[in-house]
Write a protein that holds these residues in place. Sequence first.
Motif, PDB file in Angstrom:
ATOM      1  N   SER A  10      81.674  79.221  -2.951  1.00 20.41           N
ATOM      2  CA  SER A  10      80.833  79.854  -3.968  1.00 20.41           C
ATOM      3  C   SER A  10      81.496  81.122  -4.493  1.00 20.41           C
ATOM      4  O   SER A  10      81.330  81.473  -5.673  1.00 20.41           O
ATOM      5  N   TYR A  21      83.229  75.341 -11.403  1.00 23.73           N
ATOM      6  CA  TYR A  21      82.121  74.525 -11.880  1.00 23.73           C
ATOM      7  C   TYR A  21      82.552  73.093 -12.168  1.00 23.73           C
ATOM      8  O   TYR A  21      81.758  72.156 -12.027  1.00 23.73           O
ATOM      9  N   LEU A  24      82.432  71.529  -8.884  1.00 24.74           N
ATOM     10  CA  LEU A  24      81.034  71.362  -8.471  1.00 24.74           C
ATOM     11  C   LEU A  24      80.429  70.119  -9.116  1.00 24.74           C
ATOM     12  O   LEU A  24      79.683  69.378  -8.473  1.00 24.74           O
ATOM     13  N   GLY A  30      79.590  70.989  -5.031  1.00 23.75           N
ATOM     14  CA  GLY A  30      78.391  71.819  -5.083  1.00 23.75           C
ATOM     15  C   GLY A  30      77.370  71.386  -4.045  1.00 23.75           C
ATOM     16  O   GLY A  30      77.181  70.191  -3.809  1.00 23.75           O
ATOM     17  N   TYR A 107      74.501  79.159  -7.984  1.00 22.87           N
ATOM     18  CA  TYR A 107      75.848  79.706  -7.792  1.00 22.87           C
ATOM     19  C   TYR A 107      76.108  80.870  -8.753  1.00 22.87           C
ATOM     20  O   TYR A 107      76.837  81.810  -8.418  1.00 22.87           O
TER      21      TYR A 107
END
Length: 207
Positions: A10, A21, A24, A30, A107
């Motif tokens: 994170s 991202y 994720l 994620g 996040y």
Amino acid sequence: MSLIKEIKYSLHVAVRPFDGYWDLKYENKGRLRVALLVLLGVTVTMILKRQYAGYIVNDNDPLSLNSINEFKYIILPFLLWCISNWSLTTLMDGEGKFRDILIATGYAMLPLILINIPNILLSNVITLRESSFYYLFDSIGVIWFVWLLFVGTKTVHQYSVIKTISTMLLTLVVMGIVIFLGLLFFSLIQQIISFVYTLYQEITLRK
């Protein structure tokens, strides 16, 4: 992946949001539990900030604060944002699922923890002239959070920059509409209950 590694990742998302991202979303890195853990961390640090920030920058009365009530100022807006964004992007060809939005938003809130903790300590040692540094760091945390939220929304839904910005603004509008309808609903329920109670009293007195 262990919880410690997930938390470390994170931090990677916060520093390198485009890569983070993407992983994720498409590498399934994620974790919902980490997003909820960040949400809890933000809530706790905000409570600590309201109670223990230095008197120079703290207008709150610690004796009158209710820690339980503080949860609604963080968790409810978080859930309202996620629900509103999911409802809106479903109509705007967004690729993100509700779980993806929860994770991306959670996040994105990490900078608020990273800024709040040292800022609380700083606020207790600075002078009035130095209080501008406190507000500067506060602003950096908010801007950092908004930037991560922007990148997360863009990546999750695979939108262009313009569409991402417009979607985020429309999400705020939808949140306002939901709040208005919620208040209207509770006001209507209250009036109905009051009417039924008044009617019951009149019937009872006439007997």
